[in-house]
Structure formats: structure tokens, C-alpha cells
Design a protein around this motif. Structure first.
Motif, PDB file in Angstrom:
ATOM      1  N   MET A   1       0.837  -1.202   0.000  1.00  0.00           N
ATOM      2  CA  MET A   1       0.000   0.000   0.000  1.00  0.00           C
ATOM      3  C   MET A   1       0.872   1.253   0.000  1.00  0.00           C
ATOM      4  N   TYR A   2       1.924   1.243   0.837  1.00  0.00           N
ATOM      5  CA  TYR A   2       2.721   2.460   1.006  1.00  0.00           C
ATOM      6  C   TYR A   2       3.472   2.859  -0.254  1.00  0.00           C
ATOM      7  N   SER A   3       3.969   1.844  -0.977  1.00  0.00           N
ATOM      8  CA  SER A   3       4.807   2.166  -2.139  1.00  0.00           C
ATOM      9  C   SER A   3       4.067   3.004  -3.193  1.00  0.00           C
ATOM     10  N   PRO A   4       2.870   2.566  -3.661  1.00  0.00           N
ATOM     11  CA  PRO A   4       2.148   3.420  -4.631  1.00  0.00           C
ATOM     12  C   PRO A   4       1.791   4.780  -4.043  1.00  0.00           C
ATOM     13  N   LEU A   5       1.434   4.782  -2.749  1.00  0.00           N
ATOM     14  CA  LEU A   5       1.063   6.043  -2.105  1.00  0.00           C
ATOM     15  C   LEU A   5       2.251   7.010  -2.083  1.00  0.00           C
ATOM     16  N   LEU A   6       3.398   6.488  -1.678  1.00  0.00           N
ATOM     17  CA  LEU A   6       4.577   7.353  -1.602  1.00  0.00           C
ATOM     18  C   LEU A   6       5.011   7.820  -2.987  1.00  0.00           C
ATOM     19  N   ARG A   7       4.861   6.925  -3.981  1.00  0.00           N
ATOM     20  CA  ARG A   7       5.212   7.303  -5.349  1.00  0.00           C
ATOM     21  C   ARG A   7       4.292   8.441  -5.834  1.00  0.00           C
ATOM     22  N   ARG A   8       3.004   8.274  -5.526  1.00  0.00           N
ATOM     23  CA  ARG A   8       2.021   9.291  -5.909  1.00  0.00           C
ATOM     24  C   ARG A   8       2.338  10.626  -5.220  1.00  0.00           C
ATOM     25  N   MET A   9       2.664  10.529  -3.933  1.00  0.00           N
ATOM     26  CA  MET A   9       2.977  11.742  -3.177  1.00  0.00           C
ATOM     27  C   MET A   9       4.199  12.439  -3.766  1.00  0.00           C
ATOM     28  N   LEU A  10       5.190  11.621  -4.102  1.00  0.00           N
ATOM     29  CA  LEU A  10       6.438  12.181  -4.656  1.00  0.00           C
ATOM     30  C   LEU A  10       6.156  12.906  -5.978  1.00  0.00           C
ATOM     31  N   ILE A  11       5.351  12.280  -6.838  1.00  0.00           N
ATOM     32  CA  ILE A  11       5.036  12.893  -8.142  1.00  0.00           C
ATOM     33  C   ILE A  11       4.278  14.211  -7.924  1.00  0.00           C
ATOM     34  N   LEU A  12       3.286  14.187  -7.020  1.00  0.00           N
ATOM     35  CA  LEU A  12       2.498  15.405  -6.758  1.00  0.00           C
ATOM     36  C   LEU A  12       3.364  16.510  -6.155  1.00  0.00           C
ATOM     37  N   CYS A  13       4.287  16.111  -5.263  1.00  0.00           N
ATOM     38  CA  CYS A  13       5.187  17.112  -4.653  1.00  0.00           C
ATOM     39  C   CYS A  13       6.093  17.723  -5.725  1.00  0.00           C
ATOM     40  N   LEU A  14       6.553  16.886  -6.632  1.00  0.00           N
ATOM     41  CA  LEU A  14       7.409  17.397  -7.718  1.00  0.00           C
ATOM     42  C   LEU A  14       6.630  18.362  -8.618  1.00  0.00           C
TER      43      LEU A  14
ATOM     44  N   THR B  80      -0.864  18.033  -0.227  1.00  0.00           N
ATOM     45  CA  THR B  80      -0.393  16.700  -0.610  1.00  0.00           C
ATOM     46  C   THR B  80       0.277  16.014   0.585  1.00  0.00           C
ATOM     47  N   LEU B  81       1.125  16.771   1.287  1.00  0.00           N
ATOM     48  CA  LEU B  81       1.819  16.194   2.447  1.00  0.00           C
ATOM     49  C   LEU B  81       0.827  15.825   3.553  1.00  0.00           C
ATOM     50  N   CYS B  82      -0.132  16.720   3.794  1.00  0.00           N
ATOM     51  CA  CYS B  82      -1.150  16.437   4.817  1.00  0.00           C
ATOM     52  C   CYS B  82      -1.999  15.227   4.402  1.00  0.00           C
ATOM     53  N   GLY B  83      -2.351  15.187   3.111  1.00  0.00           N
ATOM     54  CA  GLY B  83      -3.143  14.069   2.595  1.00  0.00           C
ATOM     55  C   GLY B  83      -2.410  12.748   2.760  1.00  0.00           C
ATOM     56  N   THR B  84      -1.117  12.757   2.506  1.00  0.00           N
ATOM     57  CA  THR B  84      -0.325  11.526   2.655  1.00  0.00           C
ATOM     58  C   THR B  84      -0.338  11.059   4.112  1.00  0.00           C
ATOM     59  N   ILE B  85      -0.162  12.000   5.022  1.00  0.00           N
ATOM     60  CA  ILE B  85      -0.189  11.642   6.453  1.00  0.00           C
ATOM     61  C   ILE B  85      -1.539  11.016   6.808  1.00  0.00           C
ATOM     62  N   LEU B  86      -2.609  11.642   6.311  1.00  0.00           N
ATOM     63  CA  LEU B  86      -3.959  11.147   6.643  1.00  0.00           C
ATOM     64  C   LEU B  86      -4.216   9.768   6.034  1.00  0.00           C
ATOM     65  N   VAL B  87      -3.710   9.540   4.816  1.00  0.00           N
ATOM     66  CA  VAL B  87      -3.889   8.208   4.205  1.00  0.00           C
ATOM     67  C   VAL B  87      -3.098   7.167   5.001  1.00  0.00           C
ATOM     68  N   LEU B  88      -1.891   7.532   5.416  1.00  0.00           N
ATOM     69  CA  LEU B  88      -1.074   6.599   6.198  1.00  0.00           C
ATOM     70  C   LEU B  88      -1.736   6.267   7.540  1.00  0.00           C
ATOM     71  N   LEU B  89      -2.416   7.273   8.111  1.00  0.00           N
ATOM     72  CA  LEU B  89      -3.066   7.058   9.416  1.00  0.00           C
ATOM     73  C   LEU B  89      -4.479   6.498   9.281  1.00  0.00           C
TER      74      LEU B  89
END
Lengths: 275, 156
Positions: A1-14, B80-89
Motif C-alpha cells: 500500500m505504502y509504495s504506490p502512495l509514496l510514489r504518488r505523493m512524490l510525483i504530486l510534490c514534484l 499533498t503532504l497532509c493528505g499523505t499523512i492522513l492516508v497513512l493514518l
């Protein structure tokens, strides 16, 4: 679960970072900003209804006694200001003669346009105001803005019928100032606090005292010289620091004024202003 | 509640949040003004993490950039950062009681305002941190109202 999420987050942050860089270094996103402003204008108007109602009630629901008192006070103030103006006219004429004697450059004579605040920044991190004058009224980017007490800021975005002004207390704003008493020059920087400006890079030997009045120096060509900016409220010398920490109380009522003046300096002579 | 009604409620909630965000606050009150748009996003992500993810948060962040007049991408990054935290939690927060959800919203709001401040300072502009706790506290206190408005309150 984390890997796609982190990849998505990274792309959006970029993408977000790229957008920030593009927006700060180019004008490519300006049409987008303009479009957003037009879309949000009705919402902005709705958001300001409570304040407009308050202003309307202050104006229309005042008692007769209050109106009489206000009238009396305003007449007295008018008398005082007319008296001062007579003295100012004499001083201005004398100043002009002295400048002519010194072969000084053209004396700047500013005209102004009355404007009203129709919006304020929705976040404390940005100190901006929206005013009801735009390109249709001759407003332009960089134009200085005053209230009855002093310098407020400058226009940063101009739309057809309204404009956004950056206040002098915004964290990104700086303006050249001089001390009225002796002409010592400095830079007044915004602190994101409506009640404070900081003077930067002032050496401990500089002749600046508590209570000194600061005026715009006119250096840089953005703000006309001689408008009140603030009064020195504290001077600190931190141990080990090369410069003094000087706080300034802004003269303008930055978070209260609703009627302002747009200044048309004589070097913007191609634009029309009302005297 | 069918999908169109639900979508309408969410859009309506975002619209109300935007209007509330644009209501001017003066002087000291400005430090206590919550980030209404972020609260709506957090409520949706805490209560329905399967339907609202990081992309939703980033999109609303981009919209918030238009509302706040900040540099385009600024709020997109923060959301995006806040959303990631919320998805993780989310595997825990979806079962949280109101008090714990309030704490989560308070923490994430604090993180959001801190990140905003850091981003602004990185651009070379000085900005104070005084308003952080007040804004985060007010954002957390908005949670029950927003949950009730959108119709996701578990305490109903």
C-alpha cells in the motif's frame, strides 16, 4: 500500500514544486491567476457581506447626537488642517526655491485617487488588500498606496476593475526609508506583523533614537520620497551581533483603514489621477 | 445518499469553506482563523479514506492556491503532504472517536501551518510562528461542525 502512495505523493510534490518555480520565475501562470480571480470574485463579494453590513449600519444607524458630534469634530479638524496647510504651502514654496538654488532635479508633485478596500488576505501569512480601482482607473503595478496616516504598500496585481496591494508589513516587502531628524538611510522590512517593521543592517554607531520618525526616502524609484512610514519603537543591540535590531511601528493603520489613496507620482505622468 | 447528492454536498461544503475563508478577519483575530478548506479535506479523508486520497487533497490544494492568492503549487504541496499523512493514518483514524479525531486534525493543521511557514521562509521571506497553535486549535474545533454538515459524523 505504502509504495504506490509514496510514489504518488512524490510525483504530486514534484509537480507542486515545479509549479512554484514556474510561478515565481515566469509569468506563464498569470492567465490562470487572472481566471481564478474572476471565478472567485463573487465568492469574495459574498465573504465581505458581513463587513459591508457592519459598515452600512455604522453609517446609517448612527444616532442624531452622534452625527452632530461627528460633524462638529470634523469641522474642527478641517479648521486645524486648513491652518496647517497654509503653513505647508509656505514651506513648500520655500523648499522649491531652495531646490532651485541647489539646481536640484524636478520636484515631484503627486496626485492621488481615492480608493476603497474591498477585500483582505484570507491568511495571516500574506498581508495583501484588494482595492476597488484597477487598470480602468489608471492603476498600475508598483503604484504606491497611502492611508491618512502614512504609506500602506504598493500594487502588485492590477485587474480591470480592481487591484491587489502588498502591504509594507508583508514578509516579502522592503522599502528604503530615511530618518526625518537627520536623513540616515535604511531599509524597512515587513515582518508579517501588522504592528511592526524591522530596520535591517543598521550599524551600532548609526544615529537612530527611540521615537524617530521614518519617511520614505524615494531611493529605488518605487515609492515617492517624504511619506511617513513609521516611528522607531525599540532599539536592541544583541551581544555578538554586528547590526542593531530596530523595530518600527508603522504609521499607517494597516489592518483598519478602509479608504485609501493611490498616488500618481509625476514620473507616471502618462497616467491620469485626480488632484 | 446517492452519488450525485453526495458530490453536491461535498462541493457545497467546499464552497461554504471558501466563502468562510474569504470573510475578512482583522488584527489579532486573524491568528485564530482556521483553514476551513483544509478542514473539509481532512474530514473527508479521515472518514472516507477509500474515496478521497492524495490526488483529491492535491487538487483542492491547487484550488486553495487560487483562493489564498499564494504562489501556485504552495498549498498543493502542503495539502499533498497532509493528505499523505492522513492516508497513512487512515487504517486507525477511521475507527477513532471524536476526541481522537480532533487531536489528529489539530496535529495535521499544526503540521500544515508549520510547513507553509517553512516554505515561505525558504523563499527568503521572514514570517512569525505565533499564529500556529491558535489556527490549528480553531481548525480542530471546526471538525464536528463540518462532519455534521457533510453528513459523515459518527456521533449522530
Amino acid at each position: 500500500m505504502y509504495s504506490p502512495l509514496l510514489r504518488r505523493m512524490l510525483i504530486l510534490c514534484l509537480i507542486a514544486t515545479a509549479l512554484m518555480i514556474v510561478d515565481r520565475s515566469t509569468t506563464w501562470l498569470q492567465p490562470l491567476r487572472m481566471g481564478a480571480d474572476y471565478v472567485l470574485r463573487p465568492l469574495n463579494w459574498i465573504g465581505h457581506i458581513p463587513r459591508n453590513i457592519q459598515q452600512w449600519s455604522d453609517l446609517n444607524l448612527a444616532s442624531k447626537e452622534q452625527l452632530i458630534d461627528d460633524n462638529k469634530r470634523l469641522r474642527q479638524e478641517r479648521l486645524i488642517y486648513r491652518g496647517r496647510l497654509q503653513r505647508m504651502s509656505e514651506l513648500a514654496a520655500e523648499n522649491l526655491r531652495l531646490l532651485q538654488l541647489l539646481n536640484a532635479s524636478e520636484l515631484l508633485i503627486d496626485s492621488v485617487l481615492v480608493t476603497q478596500v474591498i477585500g483582505v488576505s484570507p491568511t495571516p501569512q500574506r498581508h495583501t488588500l484588494t482595492i476597488d480601482r484597477g487598470a480602468d482607473d489608471g492603476a498600475y503595478v508598483g503604484q504606491p498606496l497611502l492611508d491618512s496616516e502614512g504609506l500602506m504598500g504598493q500594487l502588485v496585481t492590477v485587474f480591470d476593475s480592481h487591484s491587489v496591494a502588498l502591504l509594507i508589513t508583508d514578509g516579502s516587502h522592503a522599502l528604503p526609508v530615511k530618518v526625518l531628524r537627520n536623513g540616515v538611510r535604511s531599509i524597512a522590512e515587513g515582518t508579517a506583523d501588522f504592528n511592526r517593521l524591522n530596520l535591517r543592517y543598521v550599524s551600532p554607531t548609526a544615529d537612530i533614537k527611540l521615537g524617530d520618525q521614518l519617511l520614505s526616502s524615494g531611493l529605488g524609484g518605487r515609492f515617492p520620497a517624504g511619506y511617513p512610514v513609521g516611528i522607531v519603537s525599540s532599539i536592541e543591540q544583541k551581544p555578538g551581533s554586528v547590526f542593531m535590531d530596530i523595530a518600527v511601528d508603522p504609521s499607517a493603520l494597516l489592518d483598519r483603514s478602509t479608504h485609501l489613496l493611490l498616488v500618481f507620482t509625476s514620473d507616471s505622468n502618462n497616467r491620469d489621477g485626480l488632484d | 445518499m446517492d452519488i450525485s447528492t453526495r458530490l453536491g454536498t461535498i462541493l457545497y461544503a467546499l464552497l461554504i469553506a471558501t466563502v468562510l475563508q474569504l470573510v475578512p478577519a482583522y488584527g489579532g483575530w486573524m491568528d485564530w482563523k482556521p483553514n476551513f478548506i483544509l478542514v473539509v479535506v481532512m474530514v473527508l479523508m479521515i472518514n472516507q479514506p477509500d474515496q478521497f486520497g492524495v490526488i483529491f487533497a492535491a487538487s483542492v490544494g491547487l484550488f486553495a492556491d487560487g483562493v489564498f492568492g499564494t504562489t501556485v503549487g504552495h498549498f498543493m504541496l502542503v495539502f499533498t503532504l497532509c493528505g499523505t499523512i492522513l492516508v497513512l493514518l487512515s487504517r486507525w483514524t477511521r475507527y477513532f472517536a471524536l476526541l481522537y479525531r480532533l487531536l489528529v486534525v489539530f496535529g495535521v493543521s499544526l503540521f500544515a501551518t508549520f510547513t507553509q511557514t517553512v516554505l515561505i521562509n525558504l523563499q527568503g521571506f521572514s514570517i512569525a510562528l505565533d499564529y500556529l497553535p491558535g489556527m490549528a486549535l480553531m481548525s480542530a474545533l471546526m471538525l464536528p461542525l463540518v462532519e455534521r454538515f457533510i453528513g459523515v459524523s459518527r456521533e449522530l
